[in-house]
Scaffold this motif. Structure first.
Motif, mmCIF file in Angstrom:
data_model
loop_
_atom_site.group_PDB
_atom_site.id
_atom_site.type_symbol
_atom_site.label_atom_id
_atom_site.label_comp_id
_atom_site.label_asym_id
_atom_site.label_seq_id
_atom_site.Cartn_x
_atom_site.Cartn_y
_atom_site.Cartn_z
ATOM 1 N N ARG A 1 13.350 -22.089 26.874
ATOM 2 C CA ARG A 1 12.380 -21.922 26.795
ATOM 3 C C ARG A 1 11.239 -20.613 27.825
ATOM 4 O O ARG A 1 12.856 -20.539 28.541
ATOM 5 C CB ARG A 1 11.493 -23.544 27.307
ATOM 6 C CG ARG A 1 11.613 -24.337 26.775
ATOM 7 C CD ARG A 1 11.594 -26.117 27.075
ATOM 8 N NE ARG A 1 11.096 -25.477 27.334
ATOM 9 C CZ ARG A 1 9.669 -26.414 27.400
ATOM 10 N NH1 ARG A 1 9.608 -27.651 26.667
ATOM 11 N NH2 ARG A 1 8.026 -26.771 28.399
ATOM 12 N N GLU B 1 19.258 -28.144 25.017
ATOM 13 C CA GLU B 1 17.899 -28.252 24.898
ATOM 14 C C GLU B 1 17.132 -28.630 26.154
ATOM 15 O O GLU B 1 16.574 -28.279 27.022
ATOM 16 C CB GLU B 1 16.924 -27.264 23.889
ATOM 17 C CG GLU B 1 17.096 -28.067 23.472
ATOM 18 C CD GLU B 1 15.764 -27.426 22.251
ATOM 19 O OE1 GLU B 1 15.361 -28.670 21.303
ATOM 20 O OE2 GLU B 1 14.968 -27.409 22.672
ATOM 21 N N LYS C 1 16.132 -28.375 30.253
ATOM 22 C CA LYS C 1 14.406 -28.245 29.970
ATOM 23 C C LYS C 1 14.779 -29.204 31.809
ATOM 24 O O LYS C 1 14.092 -28.883 32.437
ATOM 25 C CB LYS C 1 14.029 -29.859 28.985
ATOM 26 C CG LYS C 1 12.726 -29.625 29.175
ATOM 27 C CD LYS C 1 11.901 -30.019 27.944
ATOM 28 C CE LYS C 1 11.100 -30.735 28.414
ATOM 29 N NZ LYS C 1 9.949 -31.893 26.873
#
Ligand code: AMP
Length: 458
Positions: free
Chosen positions: A8, A22, A26
């Motif tokens: 991201r 992920e 995050k």
């Protein structure tokens, strides 16, 4: 290396180099961790490969994330996990406070996952814990004593544990948990990975345990004492007696700029005395030592964390492993008895790269200890004088090449000069000219002829 999962935009480019799930990346981004710390850089890749690790790193180095991220990654990565009913990972550590701290970190890192964690430590309700265990947490954080009670009561089994973390292993051994750890590691018979963290190199017992519980471990030594000086200024101030030290503490707490401070003493009695005087002087202060019950300890830590109080008086054991944000001033009322203990205390400031100040108050009976710690750390502490409170003791008149004071012959009668005190083995008589008590009401250690170091109470 290419990242395994999509990155991201707000994810730190450095953390994203690790092949982490992920959802963990995050969380890392959410926590504003921009760069991995040295221990994270060194430990995360081999841990992700499934290697056993033996890591020497102190609290404050970022070691928790170094083992938690790979551990959580493994728990997330297993497609069959939903069918599992056992505890899948265990973090064993020495104290309730550390356990609570680690649970918070677990919650932060697993906030975007469905992983369940539970805490099993002494001082909490046994039945409630047993009920928690029935809910089959993926991750269990526990202190050895209480975990053994649950094992003996049959409230849990550990044969489903895939990853075992022994955090502050040296401390657990110091506290006499060697046998419990042995039994617990044996119960985790099917584990695939063991990660052992200790703040110090440890002694023979730790080495023996390592040989028993780790399989071809990667050994990472990140306890670089040199790193201390990078973010924390270390100073000494000489003092005449405990009363003088106490006035220096007041001065520092009044005149230094700090967010939160901790004052370390070597004994519970000294911690209580200092605390009493500080309360009398209207300080908002808490005291933390081994005799305080769990409720008081929790209250003290919570208040300091939340900022309700700025100052904590503590002994080493009580403060071990504490991670308090904004703690930027450490005062050693007494010099710790070893270089490692000094590193532990000072490691509380300058965490994650923040600036910190560490001031050690040095009476003549602290001097040699201080100079041996300087040698151990290979650095010289800044000498500081507070003009308003300058005492008569300014360090020994003559020092050896080692930095230690040149000894004084035993039979010499005592002079006014603090440096010329009788040798340590003299009989414990009060000197005729010794002050009865320090001005603050503290019994002056200087008033007693033998300058024997007290044994650690904690
Ligand atoms: P620990 O040594 O695990 O007790 O970590 C000390 C403190 O540093 C904790 O408050 C962590 O949340 C924080 N910390 C750990 N790693 C990082 C990082 N990479 N960036 C910023 N803060 C961190």
């Amino acid at each position: 290396m290419q990242p395994f999962f999509p990155i991201r935009a707000e994810v730190s480019p450095v953390f994203s180099q690790f092949a982490l799930h992920e959802r963990l990346l995050k969380a890392v981004a959410e926590l504003n961790f921009t760069e991995p710390t040295p221990v994270q850089l060194a430990a995360i890749p081999p841990a992700l490969e499934g290697r056993d690790l033996r890591v020497t790193a102190q609290t404050g180095s970022g070691k928790t994330a170094a083992f938690l991220l790979p551990l959580l990654n493994r728990l997330l990565g297993d497609a069959n996990a939903k069918q599992r009913t056992d505890v899948r990972s265990l973090i064993l550590l020495p104290t309730r406070e550390l356990a609570q701290q680690i649970l918070k970190e677990v919650e932060r890192f697993s906030q975007f996952t469905f992983l369940k964690s539970a805490l099993v430590t002494g001082g909490e309700d046994f039945k409630e814990q047993a009920a928690l265990l029935r809910r089959q947490p993926d991750l269990l954080i526990a202190t050895p004593g209480r975990l053994m009670e649950h094992l003996n009561a049959g409230s849990l089994k550990l044969n489903g544990v895939e990853v075992l973390v022994l955090d502050e292993a040296d401390r657990m051994l110091d506290m006499g948990f060697a046998e419990d750890i042995e039994r617990i590691t044996a119960e985790c018979a099917n584990r695939q990975q063991t990660l052992l963290f200790s703040a110090t190199g440890g002694g023979k017992v730790l080495r023996e345990m390592i040989a028993k519980v780790l399989r071809e471990p990667v050994h990472l030594k990140l306890n670089s004492v040199d790193q201390l000086s990078e973010t924390t200024v270390q100073q000494i101030i000489t003092a005449d007696d405990p009363g003088h030290k106490e006035r220096l503490v007041h001065w520092l707490l009044t005149n230094e700029t700090y967010r939160k401070a901790i004052v370390f003493t070597n004994t519970r009695a000294q911690a209580d005395r200092l605390y009493g005087h500080m309360v009398a002087a209207d300080y908002k202060v808490f005291v933390l030592h081994g005799e305080k019950d769990q409720k008081d300890r929790k209250l003290a830590i919570d208040r300091l964390k939340q900022g309700g109080t700025k100052v904590l008086v503590a002994t080493d054991v009580a403060a071990r492993g504490l991670d308090i944000e904004g703690l930027d001033l450490v005062i050693n009322f007494d010099m710790p008895r070893s270089g490692d203990e000094y590193v532990h205390r000072i490691g509380r400031t300058g965490r994650a790269g923040e600036a910190g100040l560490a001031v050690s108050l040095i009476c003549h009976n602290d001097w040699n200890l201080m100079s041996s710690i300087e040698r151990y750390l290979k650095q010289r502490f800044e000498r500081r004088v507070i003009k308003e409170l300058k005492g008569s003791y300014q360090g020994p008149k003559n020092v050896k090449a080692s930095g230690k004071a040149v000894g004084v012959k035993k039979k010499k009668t005592d002079k006014k000069d603090g440096a010329k005190k009788p040798a340590a083995k003299a009989t414990p008589k009060r000197r005729p000219n010794a002050p009865k008590a320090a001005p603050s009401g503290l019994v002056s250690q200087d008033g007693l002829a033998p300058l024997k170091r007290k044994k650690p109470v904690e």
